[in-house]
Design an enzyme around this catalytic site. Structure first.
Site, PDB file in Angstrom:
ATOM      1  N   ASP A  30       0.829  -1.209   0.000  1.00  0.00           N
ATOM      2  CA  ASP A  30       0.000   0.000   0.000  1.00  0.00           C
ATOM      3  C   ASP A  30       0.865   1.262   0.000  1.00  0.00           C
ATOM      4  O   ASP A  30       1.989   1.242   0.497  1.00  0.00           O
ATOM      5  CB  ASP A  30      -0.916  -0.031   1.232  1.00  0.00           C
ATOM      6  N   ASN A  78     -10.607  -2.674  -6.659  1.00  0.00           N
ATOM      7  CA  ASN A  78      -9.789  -1.678  -7.374  1.00  0.00           C
ATOM      8  C   ASN A  78     -10.377  -1.234  -8.718  1.00  0.00           C
ATOM      9  O   ASN A  78      -9.952  -0.225  -9.287  1.00  0.00           O
ATOM     10  CB  ASN A  78      -8.351  -2.175  -7.579  1.00  0.00           C
TER      11      ASN A  78
HETATM   12  C1  FPP Z   1      -1.767   0.249  -3.380  1.00  0.00           C
HETATM   13  O1  FPP Z   1      -1.319   1.568  -3.376  1.00  0.00           O
HETATM   14  C2  FPP Z   1      -1.235  -0.426  -4.522  1.00  0.00           C
HETATM   15  C3  FPP Z   1      -1.971  -0.990  -5.516  1.00  0.00           C
HETATM   16  C4  FPP Z   1      -3.442  -1.017  -5.552  1.00  0.00           C
HETATM   17  C5  FPP Z   1      -1.311  -1.616  -6.649  1.00  0.00           C
HETATM   18  C6  FPP Z   1      -0.093  -2.379  -6.325  1.00  0.00           C
HETATM   19  C7  FPP Z   1       0.658  -2.538  -7.542  1.00  0.00           C
HETATM   20  C8  FPP Z   1       2.013  -2.520  -7.656  1.00  0.00           C
HETATM   21  C9  FPP Z   1       2.961  -2.438  -6.531  1.00  0.00           C
HETATM   22  C10 FPP Z   1       2.641  -2.566  -8.978  1.00  0.00           C
HETATM   23  C11 FPP Z   1       2.145  -3.601  -9.929  1.00  0.00           C
HETATM   24  C12 FPP Z   1       2.421  -4.980  -9.546  1.00  0.00           C
HETATM   25  C13 FPP Z   1       2.826  -5.938 -10.384  1.00  0.00           C
HETATM   26  C14 FPP Z   1       2.753  -7.335  -9.962  1.00  0.00           C
HETATM   27  C15 FPP Z   1       3.383  -5.643 -11.715  1.00  0.00           C
HETATM   28  P1  FPP Z   1      -2.390   2.712  -3.580  1.00  0.00           P
HETATM   29  O2  FPP Z   1      -2.373   3.082  -5.009  1.00  0.00           O
HETATM   30  O3  FPP Z   1      -3.688   2.275  -3.014  1.00  0.00           O
HETATM   31  O4  FPP Z   1      -1.752   3.845  -2.731  1.00  0.00           O
HETATM   32  P2  FPP Z   1      -2.532   4.907  -1.849  1.00  0.00           P
HETATM   33  O5  FPP Z   1      -3.329   4.134  -0.833  1.00  0.00           O
HETATM   34  O6  FPP Z   1      -1.431   5.708  -1.252  1.00  0.00           O
HETATM   35  O7  FPP Z   1      -3.395   5.689  -2.788  1.00  0.00           O
END
Ligand code: FPP
Length: 247
Positions: A30, A78
């Site tokens: 996250d 998501n």
């Molecule tokens: C949460 O951070 C992250 C995600 C929903 C996506 C996770 C994806 C990756 C780390 C990269 C892609 C992975 C692969 C396997 C290629 P957020 O966007 O919810 O952050 P926030 O809560 O600060 O908005």
């Protein structure tokens, strides 16, 4: 020599007994968005930085002898994000598979996906299947990407599969039987859940599998998460006494 001094670690020795290492570590990656904002960047830049962190942590976990690493890359919730962000994440998965598979193969990694793949394009579904197929004979870490994954959705899909299976009588169903219908059928139970960016919740991740998992949360956003901090989580786990409901 190292083996004698340090209990575990194939390439990166760590001073933790092998039997104290968690077998299965699950990570809620996250904070990509918040990190990007703090740097004055777009959310997509946060996800790109997140991929770099993932590569580092996967390699390190494999090196120190963790058997299974599961990461939460895209939840069933998501899809509610803006279309551009969803499209970006989906294209990132494709790109990641195209670019990283050779290296993962060289490093003996196995890969698999959990979640409802039917929600993805046929192209991405094929890329996932081909990646799994290509690395399936490796013997290193079992790396699992949770994509279009939700714990409740997984349990519901498992219940439907069970209901359609005429080989087993509901009256005799055991937990071990039921687990075979889950997406994680052949993985060990989750020992440790790591969550970055500070929230203290499971967010529908591995609800069944993490029933007795230890929890470790850091305020560090995923793009800044380091191997040192990963090791800190592992050390914290190794020092805990797990009772599984007993005394
Ligand atoms: C949460 O951070 C992250 C995600 C929903 C996506 C996770 C994806 C990756 C780390 C990269 C892609 C992975 C692969 C396997 C290629 P957020 O966007 O919810 O952050 P926030 O809560 O600060 O908005």
């Amino acid at each position: 020599m190292f083996k004698k001094i340090f209990g575990s670690g194939k390439n990166t020795p760590v001073d933790i007994d092998k039997d104290k290492l968690p077998k299965h570590v699950a990570v809620i990656m996250d904070g990509n968005g918040r990190w990007a904002k703090s740097q004055g960047l777009l959310r997509s830049a946060g996800h790109l930085a997140g991929v770099k962190t993932l590569k580092k942590i996967l390699r390190f976990a494999n090196d120190i002898g963790i058997e299974a690493l599961t990461v939460y890359a895209f939840s069933t919730e998501n899809w509610k994000r803006p279309k551009e962000e969803v499209d970006f994440l989906l294209s990132l998965f494709s790109e990641y598979l195209a670019k990283e598979l050779d290296e993962m193969n060289e490093e003996n990694v196995r890969i698999s996906f959990i979640g409802d793949r039917a929600g993805f394009s046929e192209k991405l579904q094929n890329e996932m299947k081909n990646a799994e197929e290509r690395l399936k004979n490796n013997t290193g870490i079992r790396f699992t990407i949770a994509a279009n994954y939700g714990g409740r959705d997984e349990i519901l899909r498992a219940a439907k599969k069970f209901a359609e299976d005429t080989n087993i009588d509901a009256k005799n169903l055991t937990e071990a039987d039921f687990e075979r219908y889950l997406d994680t059928a052949d993985a060990p139970p989750v020992d440790l859940v790591i969550r970055t960016s500070g929230e203290m919740r499971l967010s529908n991740f591995l609800l069944w599998q993490a029933a007795y998992a230890e929890f470790w949360v850091t305020k560090t956003p995923w793009p800044n998460f380091s191997t040192e901090e990963f090791l800190e989580a592992i050390r914290s786990y190794a020092a805990r006494e797990r009772r599984f409901g007993g005394v």
